[in-house]
Motif scaffolding. Sequence first.
Motif, PDB file in Angstrom:
ATOM      1  N   LEU A  16       1.891 -39.778 -19.454  1.00 33.60           N
ATOM      2  CA  LEU A  16       0.592 -39.100 -19.432  1.00 33.60           C
ATOM      3  C   LEU A  16       0.097 -38.962 -18.000  1.00 33.60           C
ATOM      4  CD1 LEU A  16      -1.780 -37.868 -20.905  1.00 33.60           C
ATOM      5  CD2 LEU A  16      -2.700 -40.169 -21.283  1.00 33.60           C
ATOM      6  N   PHE A  17       0.279 -39.999 -17.193  1.00 31.10           N
ATOM      7  CA  PHE A  17      -0.110 -39.926 -15.783  1.00 31.10           C
ATOM      8  C   PHE A  17       0.643 -38.814 -15.070  1.00 31.10           C
ATOM      9  CE2 PHE A  17       0.432 -41.163 -11.328  1.00 31.10           C
ATOM     10  CZ  PHE A  17      -0.880 -41.346 -10.936  1.00 31.10           C
ATOM     11  N   ALA A  18       1.944 -38.697 -15.343  1.00 27.07           N
ATOM     12  CA  ALA A  18       2.743 -37.640 -14.716  1.00 27.07           C
ATOM     13  C   ALA A  18       2.269 -36.260 -15.160  1.00 27.07           C
ATOM     14  CB  ALA A  18       4.216 -37.824 -15.057  1.00 27.07           C
ATOM     15  N   PRO A  27      -5.567 -33.693 -18.888  1.00 26.71           N
ATOM     16  CA  PRO A  27      -6.857 -33.825 -18.192  1.00 26.71           C
ATOM     17  C   PRO A  27      -6.768 -34.701 -16.960  1.00 26.71           C
ATOM     18  CG  PRO A  27      -7.158 -34.037 -20.562  1.00 26.71           C
ATOM     19  CD  PRO A  27      -5.680 -34.005 -20.320  1.00 26.71           C
ATOM     20  N   ARG A  28      -7.434 -34.274 -15.895  1.00 23.91           N
ATOM     21  CA  ARG A  28      -7.361 -34.982 -14.626  1.00 23.91           C
ATOM     22  C   ARG A  28      -7.969 -36.382 -14.683  1.00 23.91           C
ATOM     23  NH1 ARG A  28      -4.058 -33.427 -10.883  1.00 23.91           N
ATOM     24  NH2 ARG A  28      -5.481 -34.018  -9.192  1.00 23.91           N
ATOM     25  N   LEU A  71      -4.990 -46.770 -21.964  1.00 19.96           N
ATOM     26  CA  LEU A  71      -5.956 -46.835 -23.056  1.00 19.96           C
ATOM     27  C   LEU A  71      -5.836 -45.651 -24.004  1.00 19.96           C
ATOM     28  CD1 LEU A  71      -9.125 -48.164 -21.180  1.00 19.96           C
ATOM     29  CD2 LEU A  71      -7.685 -49.390 -22.814  1.00 19.96           C
ATOM     30  N   ALA A  72      -5.486 -44.477 -23.467  1.00 17.90           N
ATOM     31  CA  ALA A  72      -5.335 -43.296 -24.323  1.00 17.90           C
ATOM     32  C   ALA A  72      -4.245 -43.525 -25.364  1.00 17.90           C
ATOM     33  CB  ALA A  72      -5.004 -42.067 -23.472  1.00 17.90           C
ATOM     34  N   ARG A 117      -4.210 -23.997 -23.593  1.00 14.79           N
ATOM     35  CA  ARG A 117      -4.577 -24.513 -22.272  1.00 14.79           C
ATOM     36  C   ARG A 117      -4.332 -23.461 -21.188  1.00 14.79           C
ATOM     37  NH1 ARG A 117      -6.041 -28.948 -19.781  1.00 14.79           N
ATOM     38  NH2 ARG A 117      -5.269 -29.482 -17.711  1.00 14.79           N
ATOM     39  N   LYS A 118      -3.295 -22.679 -21.357  1.00 13.49           N
ATOM     40  CA  LYS A 118      -2.980 -21.649 -20.375  1.00 13.49           C
ATOM     41  C   LYS A 118      -4.062 -20.576 -20.342  1.00 13.49           C
ATOM     42  CE  LYS A 118       0.750 -18.498 -19.022  1.00 13.49           C
ATOM     43  NZ  LYS A 118       2.087 -17.986 -19.380  1.00 13.49           N
ATOM     44  N   ARG A 119      -4.618 -20.265 -21.522  1.00 18.03           N
ATOM     45  CA  ARG A 119      -5.624 -19.204 -21.600  1.00 18.03           C
ATOM     46  C   ARG A 119      -7.040 -19.688 -21.343  1.00 18.03           C
ATOM     47  NH1 ARG A 119      -3.927 -15.325 -26.747  1.00 18.03           N
ATOM     48  NH2 ARG A 119      -1.848 -14.778 -25.985  1.00 18.03           N
ATOM     49  N   HIS A 120      -7.354 -20.886 -21.854  1.00 22.18           N
ATOM     50  CA  HIS A 120      -8.744 -21.334 -21.836  1.00 22.18           C
ATOM     51  C   HIS A 120      -8.976 -22.594 -21.016  1.00 22.18           C
ATOM     52  CE1 HIS A 120      -9.428 -18.413 -24.999  1.00 22.18           C
ATOM     53  NE2 HIS A 120      -8.440 -18.950 -25.686  1.00 22.18           N
ATOM     54  N   GLY A 121      -7.916 -23.309 -20.671  1.00 25.16           N
ATOM     55  CA  GLY A 121      -8.091 -24.572 -19.958  1.00 25.16           C
ATOM     56  C   GLY A 121      -7.830 -24.420 -18.483  1.00 25.16           C
ATOM     57  N   ALA A 122      -7.467 -25.546 -17.888  1.00 24.51           N
ATOM     58  CA  ALA A 122      -7.152 -25.532 -16.458  1.00 24.51           C
ATOM     59  C   ALA A 122      -5.889 -24.721 -16.209  1.00 24.51           C
ATOM     60  CB  ALA A 122      -6.963 -26.963 -15.953  1.00 24.51           C
TER      61      ALA A 122
END
Length: 456
Positions: A292-294, A302-303, A319-320, A429-434
Amino acid sequence: MNLIALGGVIGAGLFVGSGVVIQSAGPAAVISFLIAGLITVLIMRMLAEMTVARPALGSFYVYAREALGNRAGFAVGWMYWYFFVIVVAVEAVAGGRILQLWLPGVPLWILSLGLLVLLTGTNMVSARSYGEFEYWFSSIKVVAIVVFLVLGALYLFGVWPGAHGGVGNLVSHGGFAPLGIGAVLAAVVPCVGFYTGAEIVTIAAAESEEPKKAIAKAMRSIILRVVFFYVGSVFVVVAVQAWNSPGTGVSPYAAVLEVLGIPAVATIMNGIVLTAVLSCLNSALYTSSRMLFALTRHGDAPRAFTRLSRSGVPRRAILAGTLVGYASVIAAYTSPDVIFQFLVNSYGAVALFVYLSIALAQVRLRKRLAREDPSALSLKMWLFPWLSYATIALMVTVILAMAFLPASRSQFWLSAVTLALILIAYQFRKRHGAKVPAEPREPSPEPTERRAAEHP
């Protein structure tokens, strides 16, 4: 590093799950484990080539992204994360059930949550604490298997008290392959799943002092040891005890120890299996958090999960995965036959999809490295490209077999649903996220978490 690799692959599947394979294939289960071991050796060699040439935090996720594109990298990273957060839940429940044998008055969900909290705490401290725990867990497992192999050999050679010796059980109960060659090939599917986890060493290598040296040494030594432990111990089981005896299907190692007349067999095996479960749980928490970190480093997650503790640990990422584990443990208590069963079946083929991606990425990256930086190829895949193509064909065959065999069909299709949902998430995510950034040509040459924090 050697023991981390061993710890990731030698779990409860070997001590308990191998009995199911033996019951479904007979003594020829040895061949099933050998074929699966060969596939694992080839995949690990391909991964070792890429890891030594381009050490990277995230390992094969980064290689898939670089070689196969952003979509493939996103899918590989999230599939692998999902696989191990479900492993967290499965191993926590399994560990709780073993503890319940000694603590029958304590509810299962409390024991499972207790194990999760304990190992989450050790992972939150530092990578070194994870390594220390895994060192001891793996040491216990390795010693247990070595002792088992030695005792089995003494029995087969007739040296053990009361032993007749010989390997007549291999053919005296319907032949070596009593259920046919089809059953032997079908058993390869779960066997490949048992080997899953050897690749954890490439993720842990990013946090070692000398990643290239560590991964090269670990890969050279660990692969044959793993195959030896699996194939050798399964051979001892089917040679000492009849493959179709009830005890072999339930707990094959305990069945052999009973034949040898070892006292307190149940207690010994429960202790060893609990150690294996805790080891896998420990590895799953570590691996899911690092993946997840990678993912955050390339805009695929999410950052917020990028933040590190002072000791360089991605605590939010840990924790996630743990929260998913908690939810799954609760599901195992409240809805064991619906929600928890769905979760267990929905990750069965995911690791195979990841392995296939590793093989495809190696073919493309090897050709690129041969053109651009041949000196980086200090550890190479054997007989390239033909053996790489053969490995891809083997993986496709195993995946197709899983899709059509009745015993694994539901796992395949639910895993396919998992993959489809991840791909839909990528498009969303490609369309609406970062914005998903383009993959750099080369992963960072110094892939430590501390460096990642300094250069987010």
